[in-house]
Design a protein around this motif. Sequence first.
Motif: not given
Length: 98
Positions: A23, A25, A30, A34, A38, A40, A63, A69, A90
Motif C-alpha cells: 500500500d 498511500r 492508511v 488498509m 498489506a 505500508h 493506492c 500505484s 482502494m
Amino acid sequence: MKEITAAQLKQMIQTGERVHVIDVREDEEVAFGMIPSATHIKMGDIPERMNELDKNETYVIICRSGVRSEHVCRYLEAHGYDVCNVIDGMLGWDGELE
C-alpha cells in the motif's frame, strides 16, 4: 504492466492465494484502514526501501485510485521487480480493513 481490479485482489486473498500487497498511500490515508495483509510503504519511500522487496516475488501495488500505484509499478519494473497494479485502488476495495 500487469493490472488487476480490487475485486480480483479480494478474490485472490479469499481463496488463500499468497499475495504480497504493498500500500503506497500516505500515513493519513492508511489511518482510515488498509487491507489486512498489506505492507505500508509510502510512494515517496519506495526508492530507499525497495531493497526490502524480493525480486523473485510478485507484488501487488495499491493506492487510493490506481494512479500513484501505476507510477510505483513503472519504477519498480524498471528496477527488475515483478509487480501488478490495482487499477481502481482502494476506491474499488469493498473487503475487510484493519
